[in-house]
Design a protein around this motif. Structure first.
Motif, PDB file in Angstrom:
ATOM      1  N   LEU A   1       0.817  -1.217   0.000  1.00 47.82           N
ATOM      2  CA  LEU A   1       0.000   0.000   0.000  1.00 47.82           C
ATOM      3  C   LEU A   1       0.849   1.264   0.000  1.00 47.82           C
ATOM      4  O   LEU A   1       0.479   2.276  -0.590  1.00 47.82           O
ATOM      5  CB  LEU A   1      -0.922  -0.002   1.224  1.00 47.82           C
ATOM      6  N   LEU A   2       1.993   1.204   0.632  1.00 43.41           N
ATOM      7  CA  LEU A   2       2.847   2.382   0.766  1.00 43.41           C
ATOM      8  C   LEU A   2       3.645   2.680  -0.491  1.00 43.41           C
ATOM      9  O   LEU A   2       3.856   3.839  -0.852  1.00 43.41           O
ATOM     10  CB  LEU A   2       3.804   2.173   1.947  1.00 43.41           C
ATOM     11  N   ASN A   3       4.060   1.628  -1.202  1.00 43.94           N
ATOM     12  CA  ASN A   3       5.023   1.812  -2.284  1.00 43.94           C
ATOM     13  C   ASN A   3       4.511   1.509  -3.687  1.00 43.94           C
ATOM     14  O   ASN A   3       5.047   2.020  -4.665  1.00 43.94           O
ATOM     15  CB  ASN A   3       6.250   0.928  -2.042  1.00 43.94           C
ATOM     16  N   LEU A   4       3.488   0.668  -3.770  1.00 39.38           N
ATOM     17  CA  LEU A   4       3.157   0.113  -5.074  1.00 39.38           C
ATOM     18  C   LEU A   4       1.763   0.454  -5.572  1.00 39.38           C
ATOM     19  O   LEU A   4       1.577   0.724  -6.766  1.00 39.38           O
ATOM     20  CB  LEU A   4       3.347  -1.409  -5.032  1.00 39.38           C
ATOM     21  N   ILE A   5       0.771   0.453  -4.687  1.00 42.93           N
ATOM     22  CA  ILE A   5      -0.586   0.631  -5.178  1.00 42.93           C
ATOM     23  C   ILE A   5      -1.466   1.275  -4.105  1.00 42.93           C
ATOM     24  O   ILE A   5      -1.571   0.770  -2.986  1.00 42.93           O
ATOM     25  CB  ILE A   5      -1.179  -0.719  -5.640  1.00 42.93           C
ATOM     26  N   ALA A   6      -2.055   2.392  -4.439  1.00 43.23           N
ATOM     27  CA  ALA A   6      -2.955   3.101  -3.528  1.00 43.23           C
ATOM     28  C   ALA A   6      -4.375   2.599  -3.786  1.00 43.23           C
ATOM     29  O   ALA A   6      -5.120   3.173  -4.580  1.00 43.23           O
ATOM     30  CB  ALA A   6      -2.852   4.605  -3.738  1.00 43.23           C
ATOM     31  N   VAL A   7      -4.751   1.534  -3.121  1.00 39.96           N
ATOM     32  CA  VAL A   7      -6.035   0.872  -3.386  1.00 39.96           C
ATOM     33  C   VAL A   7      -7.196   1.743  -2.931  1.00 39.96           C
ATOM     34  O   VAL A   7      -7.187   2.294  -1.826  1.00 39.96           O
ATOM     35  CB  VAL A   7      -6.099  -0.490  -2.671  1.00 39.96           C
ATOM     36  N   GLU A   8      -8.213   1.857  -3.797  1.00 39.45           N
ATOM     37  CA  GLU A   8      -9.443   2.566  -3.474  1.00 39.45           C
ATOM     38  C   GLU A   8     -10.598   1.580  -3.382  1.00 39.45           C
ATOM     39  O   GLU A   8     -10.540   0.471  -3.903  1.00 39.45           O
ATOM     40  CB  GLU A   8      -9.720   3.630  -4.540  1.00 39.45           C
ATOM     41  N   GLN A   9     -11.670   1.996  -2.741  1.00 41.39           N
ATOM     42  CA  GLN A   9     -12.756   1.079  -2.400  1.00 41.39           C
ATOM     43  C   GLN A   9     -13.399   0.397  -3.611  1.00 41.39           C
ATOM     44  O   GLN A   9     -13.802  -0.757  -3.531  1.00 41.39           O
ATOM     45  CB  GLN A   9     -13.818   1.819  -1.588  1.00 41.39           C
ATOM     46  N   ASP A  10     -13.490   1.091  -4.720  1.00 43.20           N
ATOM     47  CA  ASP A  10     -14.148   0.509  -5.885  1.00 43.20           C
ATOM     48  C   ASP A  10     -13.178  -0.184  -6.839  1.00 43.20           C
ATOM     49  O   ASP A  10     -13.560  -0.532  -7.958  1.00 43.20           O
ATOM     50  CB  ASP A  10     -14.921   1.595  -6.637  1.00 43.20           C
ATOM     51  N   ASP A  11     -11.952  -0.394  -6.402  1.00 44.51           N
ATOM     52  CA  ASP A  11     -10.952  -1.056  -7.244  1.00 44.51           C
ATOM     53  C   ASP A  11     -11.198  -2.560  -7.317  1.00 44.51           C
ATOM     54  O   ASP A  11     -11.906  -3.147  -6.486  1.00 44.51           O
ATOM     55  CB  ASP A  11      -9.544  -0.806  -6.700  1.00 44.51           C
ATOM     56  N   ALA A  12     -10.591  -3.175  -8.324  1.00 42.04           N
ATOM     57  CA  ALA A  12     -10.651  -4.626  -8.488  1.00 42.04           C
ATOM     58  C   ALA A  12      -9.346  -5.095  -9.116  1.00 42.04           C
ATOM     59  O   ALA A  12      -8.866  -4.482 -10.071  1.00 42.04           O
ATOM     60  CB  ALA A  12     -11.825  -5.033  -9.369  1.00 42.04           C
ATOM     61  N   MET A  13      -8.803  -6.157  -8.561  1.00 41.53           N
ATOM     62  CA  MET A  13      -7.574  -6.735  -9.112  1.00 41.53           C
ATOM     63  C   MET A  13      -7.871  -8.119  -9.656  1.00 41.53           C
ATOM     64  O   MET A  13      -8.570  -8.915  -9.023  1.00 41.53           O
ATOM     65  CB  MET A  13      -6.478  -6.820  -8.061  1.00 41.53           C
ATOM     66  N   LEU A  14      -7.348  -8.385 -10.852  1.00 40.61           N
ATOM     67  CA  LEU A  14      -7.564  -9.670 -11.513  1.00 40.61           C
ATOM     68  C   LEU A  14      -6.358 -10.568 -11.287  1.00 40.61           C
ATOM     69  O   LEU A  14      -5.217 -10.184 -11.555  1.00 40.61           O
ATOM     70  CB  LEU A  14      -7.778  -9.449 -13.013  1.00 40.61           C
ATOM     71  N   HIS A  15      -6.625 -11.782 -10.798  1.00 39.92           N
ATOM     72  CA  HIS A  15      -5.565 -12.745 -10.471  1.00 39.92           C
ATOM     73  C   HIS A  15      -5.688 -13.968 -11.369  1.00 39.92           C
ATOM     74  O   HIS A  15      -6.699 -14.670 -11.323  1.00 39.92           O
ATOM     75  CB  HIS A  15      -5.676 -13.191  -9.013  1.00 39.92           C
ATOM     76  N   ALA A  16      -4.655 -14.226 -12.161  1.00 41.29           N
ATOM     77  CA  ALA A  16      -4.615 -15.438 -12.970  1.00 41.29           C
ATOM     78  C   ALA A  16      -3.481 -16.352 -12.526  1.00 41.29           C
ATOM     79  O   ALA A  16      -3.565 -17.569 -12.655  1.00 41.29           O
ATOM     80  CB  ALA A  16      -4.449 -15.091 -14.446  1.00 41.29           C
ATOM     81  N   ALA A  17      -2.403 -15.764 -12.014  1.00 39.55           N
ATOM     82  CA  ALA A  17      -1.305 -16.567 -11.477  1.00 39.55           C
ATOM     83  C   ALA A  17      -1.735 -17.186 -10.153  1.00 39.55           C
ATOM     84  O   ALA A  17      -2.687 -16.732  -9.510  1.00 39.55           O
ATOM     85  CB  ALA A  17      -0.065 -15.698 -11.283  1.00 39.55           C
ATOM     86  N   SER A  18      -1.028 -18.218  -9.734  1.00 42.95           N
ATOM     87  CA  SER A  18      -1.363 -18.901  -8.489  1.00 42.95           C
ATOM     88  C   SER A  18      -1.330 -17.934  -7.314  1.00 42.95           C
ATOM     89  O   SER A  18      -0.392 -17.155  -7.141  1.00 42.95           O
ATOM     90  CB  SER A  18      -0.374 -20.045  -8.235  1.00 42.95           C
ATOM     91  N   LEU A  19      -2.356 -18.003  -6.482  1.00 46.26           N
ATOM     92  CA  LEU A  19      -2.454 -17.120  -5.323  1.00 46.26           C
ATOM     93  C   LEU A  19      -1.497 -17.493  -4.215  1.00 46.26           C
ATOM     94  O   LEU A  19      -1.381 -16.765  -3.219  1.00 46.26           O
ATOM     95  CB  LEU A  19      -3.887 -17.120  -4.787  1.00 46.26           C
ATOM     96  N   ILE A  20      -0.785 -18.607  -4.340  1.00 37.39           N
ATOM     97  CA  ILE A  20       0.157 -18.963  -3.278  1.00 37.39           C
ATOM     98  C   ILE A  20       1.459 -18.194  -3.402  1.00 37.39           C
ATOM     99  O   ILE A  20       2.284 -18.213  -2.492  1.00 37.39           O
ATOM    100  CB  ILE A  20       0.439 -20.485  -3.229  1.00 37.39           C
ATOM    101  N   HIS A  21       1.660 -17.510  -4.532  1.00 36.03           N
ATOM    102  CA  HIS A  21       2.898 -16.749  -4.701  1.00 36.03           C
ATOM    103  C   HIS A  21       2.605 -15.248  -4.733  1.00 36.03           C
ATOM    104  O   HIS A  21       1.719 -14.780  -4.037  1.00 36.03           O
ATOM    105  CB  HIS A  21       3.642 -17.233  -5.948  1.00 36.03           C
ATOM    106  N   ALA A  22       3.340 -14.490  -5.536  1.00 38.78           N
ATOM    107  CA  ALA A  22       3.276 -13.024  -5.476  1.00 38.78           C
ATOM    108  C   ALA A  22       1.869 -12.492  -5.682  1.00 38.78           C
ATOM    109  O   ALA A  22       1.473 -11.496  -5.054  1.00 38.78           O
ATOM    110  CB  ALA A  22       4.232 -12.422  -6.493  1.00 38.78           C
ATOM    111  N   SER A  23       1.084 -13.108  -6.553  1.00 44.05           N
ATOM    112  CA  SER A  23      -0.254 -12.605  -6.823  1.00 44.05           C
ATOM    113  C   SER A  23      -1.092 -12.544  -5.547  1.00 44.05           C
ATOM    114  O   SER A  23      -1.831 -11.587  -5.307  1.00 44.05           O
ATOM    115  CB  SER A  23      -0.948 -13.474  -7.877  1.00 44.05           C
TER     116      SER A  23
END
Length: 507
Positions: A191-213
């Motif tokens: 949150l501090l360095n990479l992405i300022a998430v807002e309430q209506d945002d959405a992130m799409l995950h296709a890579a395995s959730l056990i790693h960086a995603s």
């Protein structure tokens, strides 16, 4: 006591209850529903004997229950040990034995592997999600009858909540341990360095959730935003979902971005809501990022450099710095991360000289599980952690990675960093992907060897490629040989697997 992983889960649920938290295909869960289900699963696991600090392996593909299961294990005080479903039975067994897991939680689609593991490890208790084995129960069925209230489990900052096998290619089995505090530190780092998430945002995950995603789930949860999950990466479907769900952020490894750009819909996809294309995990070929920025705009692209041992962003290359020679860097150090460049003895190198990156941060791991010798070699005094990555700082404070110490080639007494040669090769129009390794050589000790895969229909010969590289680097760095393959071997998370390639060619 600092903020914990558990506290951030409860805060997110309390603040955003009726909002949609997780979307998977045509199913979704609100924050309230995730909170309730994870509470019920946690109670059920406790009833089955899982105690605080217990290591519980998780064999689960991306799906609707990915987030509730992770949260449930945090709530019952367990130590989660994710297993990549793409690995072999022998690899899974070795990981379970190395981490001394007595419990396994598995998805119904992986029931056969769970039964195989149960047969090889009779003491292993396997609990399914929508499936019951001979040694365990169907957790979902049992959880439906459990309390919806959060379990009363005391936790402390240094409780280990995640033991994650790294995707390193050194051949040494390493399991990095993260705590209640360090995982909360990872959330803050994002949150501090990479992405300022807002309430209506959405992130799409296709890579395995056990790693960086998966690292992005808690920051989005904390801000009331949506996590949209795919079973796996399909370029055409991925582009369609960006439009359908008004996706604001995606996280890609370089190979995924290459596949997206090869899709017919890449240039025409409606990306009006897409603010951030975040990438990392392995070096991005310059021709790939140049083309992507041309089509989607430089302002969307963010690069991070980090490791499983210190996620996610040790350094960040912001959109405004995606230009010129800075594209060869991984950005400036993150605000909450300290970086030193050290020699083999752990002493600081002279300014401008290359050295091994050492880091110190609240997001740094506790240490490797059951590996005292490795921990002693990787940790310096006062909490500094070696990374095995060689880099140098330029005059403006940008970090330029040369290579991993384990991948460095020593030929005729000279050090050659594979990434430098790979970057040159990737600029050749015929090359789709490549890897450079050092092979055993009686004269040179190691000979610089390039392995390349060509674009369909492209033609180029070995001598042409050697000459191409020789025109841009010192003579001792050019490949002695060029080998052609249809595809370069990669790790399970899409990184070039130089070790597997080197071992195969040296056999």
């Amino acid at each position: 006591m600092t903020t914990t992983y558990l506290e951030l889960i409860h805060r997110g649920a309390m603040a955003h209850g009726p909002r949609t938290a997780v979307v998977f295909e045509d199913q979704s869960l609100t924050f309230d529903q995730v909170q309730t289900l994870s509470n019920q699963l946690a109670h059920t696991l406790i009833e089955q004997g899982v105690t605080r600090g217990e290591r519980v392996a998780v064999l689960l593909n991306n799906g609707l229950h990915s987030v509730p299961v992770d949260f449930a294990l945090v709530k019952c005080g367990a130590n989660r040990v994710p297993l990549n479903s793409r690995l072999s039975l022998a690899e899974h067994r070795r990981m379970l034995e190395e981490t001394q897991c007595n419990y396994l939680v598995y998805g119904a689609d992986l029931a056969e592997r769970a039964r195989e593991l149960s047969g090889e490890l009779p003491e292993l208790i396997c609990h399914g999600l929508g499936d019951a084995s001979s040694s365990g129960i169907d957790l979902l069925h049992a959880a439906a009858k459990a309390s919806a209230n959060a379990p009363k489990v005391e936790v402390s900052d240094d409780d280990v909540v995640l033991t994650l096998f790294t995707s390193g290619t050194t051949g040494t089995l390493k399991a990095a341990q993260h705590t209640q505090a360090s995982y909360a530190g990872i959330c803050k780092n994002v949150l501090l360095n990479l992405i300022a998430v807002e309430q209506d945002d959405a992130m799409l995950h296709a890579a395995s959730l056990i790693h960086a995603s998966g690292v992005f789930v808690l920051p989005f949860w904390s801000r009331g935003a949506r996590t949209v999950i795919m079973r796996g990466f399909d370029p055409d479907q991925f582009l369609q979902l960006i439009e359908h769900h008004a996706i604001t952020a995606i996280n890609l490894v370089p190979t995924m971005l290459q596949m997206l750009m090869a899709s017919p819909g890449f240039a025409s996809t409606d990306i009006r809501h897409l603010r951030q294309v975040i990438y990392g995990a392995s070096p991005m070929p310059r021709p790939v990022i140049d083309k992507a920025m041309e089509l989607w705009g430089r302002e969307r692209f963010w690069q991070y450099y980090g490791q499983t041992e210190c996620p996610l962003a040790v350094a960040v290359l912001r959109p405004e710095d995606h230009k010129g020679e800075l594209l060869g860097s991984c950005g400036r150090p993150s605000i909450d991360v300290e970086i030193r460049l050290v020699d083999e003895q752990g002493n600081d190198v002279a300014p401008g000289e290359p050295g091994e990156i050492a880091v110190r941060s609240p997001s740094r791991m506790l240490g490797y599980f059951n590996a005292p010798d490795l921990n002693q070699s990787m940790f310096l005094d006062d909490g500094w952690l070696r990374t095995r990555d060689i880099a140098c700082f330029d005059a403006r404070g940008f970090l330029h990675i040369k290579d991993r110490t384990s991948d460095m080639i020593i030929t005729g007494g000279y050090n050659v960093y594979p990434r430098e040669i790979e970057d040159v090769l990737m600029a050749h129009p015929a090359i789709a992907e490549c890897a450079v390794v050092g092979l055993k050589d009686e004269k040179w000790v190691e000979s610089v060897t390039a392995v390349v895969a060509l674009h369909p229909g492209a033609e180029v010969d070995e001598q042409q490629l050697i000459s191409f590289v020789a025109s841009q680097v010192a003579s001792y760095k050019k490949p002695h040989r060029v080998l052609f393959m249809e595809q370069i071997p990669k790790t399970t998370v899409g990184k070039l697997n130089r070790k597997a390639l080197r071992d195969t060619l040296n056999a």
